[in-house]
Design a protein around this motif. Structure first.
Motif, mmCIF file in Angstrom:
data_model
loop_
_atom_site.group_PDB
_atom_site.id
_atom_site.type_symbol
_atom_site.label_atom_id
_atom_site.label_comp_id
_atom_site.label_asym_id
_atom_site.label_seq_id
_atom_site.Cartn_x
_atom_site.Cartn_y
_atom_site.Cartn_z
ATOM 1 N N HIS A 153 -31.591 53.665 108.480
ATOM 2 C CA HIS A 153 -30.190 53.651 108.065
ATOM 3 C C HIS A 153 -29.791 52.210 107.802
ATOM 4 C CE1 HIS A 153 -29.280 57.864 108.841
ATOM 5 N NE2 HIS A 153 -29.973 57.764 109.958
ATOM 6 N N CYS A 186 -23.195 53.250 105.514
ATOM 7 C CA CYS A 186 -24.660 53.231 105.469
ATOM 8 C C CYS A 186 -25.087 52.900 104.048
ATOM 9 C CB CYS A 186 -25.221 54.591 105.899
ATOM 10 S SG CYS A 186 -27.018 54.716 105.679
ATOM 11 N N ASP A 232 -28.339 52.886 102.947
ATOM 12 C CA ASP A 232 -29.630 53.451 102.561
ATOM 13 C C ASP A 232 -29.469 54.971 102.432
ATOM 14 O OD1 ASP A 232 -32.255 54.366 102.368
ATOM 15 O OD2 ASP A 232 -33.022 52.822 103.714
ATOM 16 N N CYS A 263 -29.660 58.393 102.879
ATOM 17 C CA CYS A 263 -30.475 59.001 103.923
ATOM 18 C C CYS A 263 -30.412 60.518 103.954
ATOM 19 C CB CYS A 263 -30.064 58.433 105.275
ATOM 20 S SG CYS A 263 -28.280 58.484 105.541
ATOM 21 N N HIS A 315 -25.097 61.339 102.892
ATOM 22 C CA HIS A 315 -25.154 59.881 103.057
ATOM 23 C C HIS A 315 -23.816 59.233 102.700
ATOM 24 C CE1 HIS A 315 -26.173 55.704 102.017
ATOM 25 N NE2 HIS A 315 -25.668 55.955 100.835
HETATM 26 CU CU1 CUA Z 1 -27.608 56.720 106.816
HETATM 27 CU CU2 CUA Z 1 -27.331 56.714 104.513
#
Ligand code: CUA
Ligand code: K7E
Length: 654
Positions: free
Chosen positions: A586, A622, A624, A626, A630
């Protein structure tokens, strides 16, 4: 012919070479050879979802990093941050990694990395560690190949221009370092014109712990004030020795381009480090004060930095039999030892031949005292007594040599932009292939080891010119993959690289692919700011510091609402990634952070420091991607003016 005539001829030859060096001799060759055949395409095609055969580790040059490529595809797999801050990964920005970039000069966010070196056992890459040098603020780094992460960086005391480095010995007993730029040692305030009296070279042997890989400066050898350029260790019969090229035996301190190109021959220094060990054990080294940093990452993934205060320096005169000079034409750059350990090949950038020294002859010449005088107490061996042969008409500007393990050597020719293949039996040229353009190092997988893996040579080129779509004034640096399995070399592929790919190393993927770390066990998270579950999340004030012990798991942070922060506070976001699945990092970023994001691996904790400069409510999120949700992985932190909301509040798991 008279000495004067011969001298002036030589001056003209050197002038011509220098002129060629200044230009790009390779660029007159026109465009690609007609090799882009379907044959070449087949040989480099790695179908989607399939793996490459080799991992290649290329130096990032002035990016300060290491890049990991798959071969034969040339696909970039990862950039491992080493000496430079990397905002993509939070390297050198997170509190856990900042100490890795500490030096005696303070925090240094950059370096110039040239020579990756795989750790070896019995002279063969063993897939444990990769070492790489930092030139500018002299350092050596150790990377772990199971995590593809930098674990340790040691500064080199009395160092300057750490170029001939790290070049490990056969069982990774040592990684070496040398001063490319001789300096007053210890440093002092002297006129630059007092170079000859006051400037010294320094060769450093860094011992490597067999089990942990931990580095420490074992001893240093002070040398005449030349420029020590490159190195390679002996192997097999020559194990116990390391070889260093030097140029500027003229000891010029200005306009070296001309002033350090006067002597017909400079030297390869043959250093018997096993002799040095004995002398050090016998107390012959002097302990000198020196301040240098040693940084390492512990099992909890947290970096530490300590400042060391002394080093052991051995003077050549106190240890007879320690160093010999092999005269070598002319301003040599690379020095490479063949797989048998017998041949020591130097790349004299201004030389018209490639000199090949014989280790056996060297030992005999030492035994029989076949000396041509000495410099600063170091015996100079007679050239004819140590030379095994010269490769005639190899091309122009030989720099570096690698070996295929089948009896052939491959030398990069900078000025004539080609790779020249020659036989170790008769030193005759067997093949040559143009490269695009101005090759520096070249690399055969395992090509500097006792058992080269062979198959390819990679040309690591300095100049790209017309090879790719143009991209403004700066063009990509470039590597070229060349098939060496047949009698004739064949270019298979060009691929751009990160920074300047000075040197590289490669090994079969099978050696390390199955030991790659996938996650860190959350139950074993030892970060003092880590938490093991959402239940342990909390926010604590300690004076002006606010510590947020936060978790990340698909797809939310806990807590994700924090209030009660005051202007003037420093906020520490300690983010633990609770995931235990491979490939689910993350990210964490907060508005206005004068810092990078965090990229937190599964089971890991990373901390970013945030000093708000205005009141308001600021989002964090966040970075990234995920999960499907997200975009929902976000939160708010409220900052109040002094006298505003003072009670710290935050949400807890239901
Ligand atoms: Cu954790 Cu995007
Ligand atoms: Cu680029 Cu090894 Cu620094 Cu030669 S060095 S080219």
């Amino acid at each position: 012919m008279s000495a004067a005539v011969s001298q002036s001829r030589q001056a003209i030859a050197v002038a011509a070479l220098l002129a060629a060096l200044a230009g790009i001799a390779g660029c007159g060759k026109g465009s690609s050879p007609a090799v882009a055949s379907s044959d070449a395409a087949n040989k480099t095609y790695v179908a989607p979802g399939k793996y490459d055969d080799f991992y290649a580790f290329l130096s990032g040059g002035f990016s300060g990093q290491v890049s990991v490529y798959g071969l034969p595809s040339g696909r970039l797999l990862r950039v491992i941050p080493v000496f430079s801050q990397d905002p993509e990964k939070g390297w050198g920005y997170s509190e856990q990694t900042k100490p890795m970039l500490n030096t005696s000069y303070g925090f240094i966010p950059w370096d110039d990395a040239h020579h990756p070196q795989l750790s070896q056992t019995d002279g063969v890459p063993d897939g444990r560690w990769l070492f790489i040098n930092g030139n500018n603020t002299p350092r050596v780094a150790r990377l772990d190949l199971a995590e593809m992460d930098t674990k340790e960086i040691i500064e080199i005391p009395n160092g300057a221009g750490n170029h001939a480095s790290p070049f490990v010995t056969q069982n990774t007993e040592y990684a070496v370092s040398a001063t490319r730029f001789s300096v007053p040692t210890p440093q002092k305030d002297v006129p630059i014109s007092s170079y000859k009296e006051n400037f010294v070279g320094q060769l450093t042997f860094i011992s490597i712990d067999k089990t942990t890989g931990r580095m420490s400066v074992a001893f240093q050898i002070s040398m005449p004030g030349y420029d020590y350029d490159l190195s390679h260790a002996g192997k097999g019969p020559s194990h116990g020795w390391s070889f260093f090229t030097s140029y500027n035996s003229e000891q010029a301190n200005t306009l070296l381009e001309r002033n350090a190109s006067q002597n017909d021959k400079d030297f390869v220094a043959a250093v018997h480090w096993q002799e040095a060990e004995k002398c050090v054990a016998a107390g012959k080294a002097k302990v000198q004060p020196a301040k240098y940093a040693h940084n390492w990452t512990d099992e909890a993934g947290i970096a530490h930095s300590e400042m060391l205060t002394s080093t052991k320096v051995l003077a050549v005169k106190d240890c007879p039999g320690l160093v010999y000079f092999l005269p070598t034409p002319k301003s040599p750059h690379g020095v490479d030892v063949d797989p048998t350990g017998e041949y020591i090949v130097a790349g004299g950038k201004l030389a018209t031949v490639i000199p090949v020294h014989s280790f056996t002859k060297m030992l005999a010449a030492i035994q029989n005292k076949k000396f041509d005088g000495e410099r600063d107490g170091i015996p100079i061996l007679k050239y004819e007594e140590v030379i095994a042969g010269e490769v005639q008409n190899p091309g122009l500007g030989p720099l570096h040599t690698e070996f295929d393990g089948q009896g052939y050597a491959y030398t990069s020719m900078f000025v004539s932009s080609e790779i020249v293949k020659w036989s170790l039996k008769d030193f005759k040229v067997a093949d040559r292939i143009p490269v695009y353009y101005s090759i520096g190092h070249l690399m055969i997988p395992g090509g500097d080891s006792r058992k080269p893996f062979g198959k390819y040579v990679i040309a690591l080129n300095k100049i790209t010119k017309d090879r790719y779509l143009p991209t403004g004034p700066e063009l990509a640096q470039s590597a070229q993959l060349i098939d060496i399995t047949g009698a004739k070399m064949q270019v298979l592929l060009d691929f751009p690289t990160i920074g300047e790919p000075h040197y590289a190393q490669a090994l079969p993927a099978s050696l390390i692919k199955d030991k790659q770390v996938r996650t860190y066990a959350i139950a074993e998270n030892k970060d003092p700011h880590g938490v093991k579950s959402e239940k342990e999340t909390r926010v604590k004030r300690e004076g002006k510091a606010v510590h947020i012990y936060m978790t990340a798991i698909r797809s939310h942070f806990m807590p994700d609402n924090v209030e009660g922060v005051q202007l003037g506070d420093t906020v520490y976001f300690h983010v633990t990634n609770l995931e235990q699945d491979w490939d689910v990092p993350h990210g964490f970023a907060v508005t206005g952070a004068r810092n990078s994001e965090l990229l937190v691996m599964p089971g890991q904790t990373r901390t970013v420091t945030w000093v708000p400069d205005r009141v308001g409510v600021f989002p964090f999120y966040c970075t990234d991607f995920c999960s499907a949700l997200h975009q929902e992985m976000q939160g708010y932190i409220r900052v109040s003016a002094p006298g505003g909301k003072t009670q710290l509040t935050y949400n807890s798991p239901q």
